[in-house]
Design an enzyme around this catalytic site. Structure first.
Site, PDB file in Angstrom:
ATOM      1  N   GLN A 123      11.113  14.505  36.977  1.00 47.08           N
ATOM      2  CA  GLN A 123      11.319  15.094  35.662  1.00 47.08           C
ATOM      3  C   GLN A 123      11.648  14.034  34.616  1.00 47.08           C
ATOM      4  O   GLN A 123      12.696  13.400  34.703  1.00 47.08           O
ATOM      5  CB  GLN A 123      12.486  16.089  35.744  1.00 47.08           C
ATOM      6  N   SER A 126      15.394  13.256  30.070  1.00 47.06           N
ATOM      7  CA  SER A 126      16.477  12.497  29.409  1.00 47.06           C
ATOM      8  C   SER A 126      16.029  11.119  28.969  1.00 47.06           C
ATOM      9  O   SER A 126      15.209  10.480  29.620  1.00 47.06           O
ATOM     10  CB  SER A 126      17.658  12.335  30.366  1.00 47.06           C
ATOM     11  N   GLU A 242      15.409  25.293  36.779  1.00 47.98           N
ATOM     12  CA  GLU A 242      16.269  24.230  37.313  1.00 47.98           C
ATOM     13  C   GLU A 242      17.686  24.754  37.517  1.00 47.98           C
ATOM     14  O   GLU A 242      18.321  24.478  38.532  1.00 47.98           O
ATOM     15  CB  GLU A 242      16.261  23.032  36.357  1.00 47.98           C
ATOM     16  N   SER A 366      24.869  19.455  31.011  1.00 50.37           N
ATOM     17  CA  SER A 366      26.287  19.404  31.400  1.00 50.37           C
ATOM     18  C   SER A 366      26.952  20.779  31.228  1.00 50.37           C
ATOM     19  O   SER A 366      26.475  21.622  30.463  1.00 50.37           O
ATOM     20  CB  SER A 366      27.023  18.354  30.561  1.00 50.37           C
ATOM     21  N   GLU A 368      29.652  21.544  29.774  1.00 56.00           N
ATOM     22  CA  GLU A 368      30.121  21.799  28.399  1.00 56.00           C
ATOM     23  C   GLU A 368      28.981  22.431  27.593  1.00 56.00           C
ATOM     24  O   GLU A 368      29.191  23.376  26.838  1.00 56.00           O
ATOM     25  CB  GLU A 368      30.571  20.491  27.711  1.00 56.00           C
TER      26      GLU A 368
END
Ligand SMILES: Cc1cc2nc3c(=O)[nH]c(=O)nc-3n(C[C@H](O)[C@H](O)[C@H](O)COP(=O)(O)OP(=O)(O)OC[C@H]3O[C@@H](n4cnc5c(N)ncnc54)[C@H](O)[C@@H]3O)c2cc1C
Length: 384
Positions: A123, A126, A242, A366, A368
């Site tokens: 993937q 990022s 995912e 993440s 958060e």
């Protein structure tokens, strides 16, 4: 292949268990790291030949179309037998994406090689400055004749050193009014000239991901999935798959079976304070399993996963961390030892679930960020 949904859950579990016990290589059970493709390819092919490599895929594409409860049984038996995670991005992520958004030609070109273990996917999302704020990504693809030319860099690309292909998010329009626009989703052969990998070592000392550099890398225009500049919608759908994969109870349950062994060996079950924490984790695990079943069911019915799947990711990874923390604590002074540790002739790797669970609240978006998604898109709380 006969329909495994037609047999009882109990009979199916027995069949899977006995196959996993006899057919999976002994030396690859319960390894404290991710398997390299060279190690697990024979097992991948064994499952493929049996028609068991894609439990959730529809039959028309060569999958098992298993019911959610049977998929969970398979996951439970995989974990019970200590079967390592294989490079599964093709099966769990890009495969379902191509089924949903790809052209007939793309389905023909890419789905069967995934099942056959010919294509291994990674993937490419990022970037060094675009993780949580993924929509700010800068790696570009510019059309030149019948190709797109890609320049830039991706980071934390798991198992990219073993991958034959990457699905990648690229910026195809720098002037789009919103940063979520002007992004496209493409498929890329990792053997294309201009791709360089720099492996990155993780906390446990293993090189499981890399930074990937693109220097004038050409991919044909038919490698674009969906419409040009509309990749964000696909990327979001894929992140849903995912989050479902990350939310599987497999990893927390693995850690929990280790915890149970260590606790029994050390006589901790007689300690009411410990027994209380142990029982709470067992209940939380049952909770996670039923939540997971609900989402698997949704995918099987062909429904899109909503923003609420973030709850599964949060719950699964935080539970995994809590269990692995208690495992280290329960092992007492042996909790600092690397590798298999002897507990009454039962060998338990105490530290690896702890290490493996650390990044779980970061990757796949993440926790958060998942909480922000739940606050905004599920609870509809006002944004600042
Ligand atoms: C083991 C591992 C494997 C990975 N594999 C892949 C892969 O195969 N492919 C791939 O593309 N990526 C992969 N990643 C990358 C992963 O998706 C990113 O690390 C993740 O999205 C977080 O981005 P970041 O690292 O840039 O952190 P940052 O975005 O810099 O965030 C740093 C911290 O700030 C917090 N934060 C940031 N913005 C906000 C906000 N608005 N509100 C509240 N808190 C915020 C974050 O939650 C985090 O705690 C992997 C990561 C790990 C750890």
């Amino acid at each position: 292949m006969s329909d495994r949904n037609a047999i009882s859950d109990e009979a199916f579990r027995k069949e899977v268990r006995s196959f996993f016990e006899t057919a999976y290589p002994e030396e690859l059970r319960f390894l404290p790291r991710r398997l390299r493709w060279s190690e697990c390819k024979p097992w991948y092919l064994t499952l493929a030949r049996k028609g068991w490599i894609a439990p959730a895929w529809p039959k028309e594409y060569g999958g098992m179309a298993l019911s959610p409860s049977k998929q969970i049984i398979m996951a439970e038996e995989t974990e019970r037998a200590g079967i390592g995670r294989m490079p599964d991005q093709g099966i769990t992520q890009v495969g379902p994406t191509i089924m949903r958004y790809g052209t007939e030609a793309q389905k023909k070109q890419y789905l069967q090689p995934i099942l056959d273990g010919e294509h291994v996917w990674c993937q490419g999302y990022s970037e060094p400055n675009s993780g949580s704020d993924l929509a700010s990504l800068q790696t570009s693809a510019v059309r030149e004749g019948d190709d797109y030319v890609i320049n830039g860099s991706k980071i934390w690309t798991s198992m990219s050193m073993d991958a034959s292909h990457m699905y990648i998010l690229v910026r195809t329009d720098r002037d789009a009014p919103k940063k979520q626009e002007g992004i496209s989703f493409m498929l890329l052969d990792m053997k294309t000239p201009g791709i360089t990998l720099r492996p990155i070592r993780n906390i446990a000392g293993h090189e499981e991901f890399a930074q990937v550099f693109f220097d004038n890398v050409r991919t044909p225009v038919d490698a674009l999935v969906g419409s040009l500049n509309k990749g964000w919608t696909i990327a979001k759908a894929l992140l849903g798959f995912e989050r479902l994969g990350i939310g599987s109870p497999r990893r927390p349950r693995y850690a929990f079976t280790r915890l149970e062994k260590v606790a029994r060996s050390r006589g901790l079950m007689d300690d009411p304070a410990f027994a209380d924490r142990f029982a709470q984790l067992r209940l939380d695990l049952a909770d996670l399993s039923s939540l997971y079943g609900r989402y698997v069911d949704q995918v099987r019915r062909g429904e899109t996963l909503g923003a609420d799947v973030s709850i599964l990711k949060i719950w699964s990874m935080e539970l995994y961390q809590r269990i692995s923390e208690l495992l280290v604590e329960a092992a007492d002074e042996k909790g600092a030892l690397e590798g298999d540790v002897d507990f009454d002739d039962d060998f338990v790797d105490v530290l690896s679930p702890f290490y493996m669970s650390r990044p779980g609240t970061i990757y796949g978006g993440s926790n958060e960020i998942q909480r922000n998604i739940v606050a905004k898109d599920v609870l509809r709380l006002p944004a600042k």
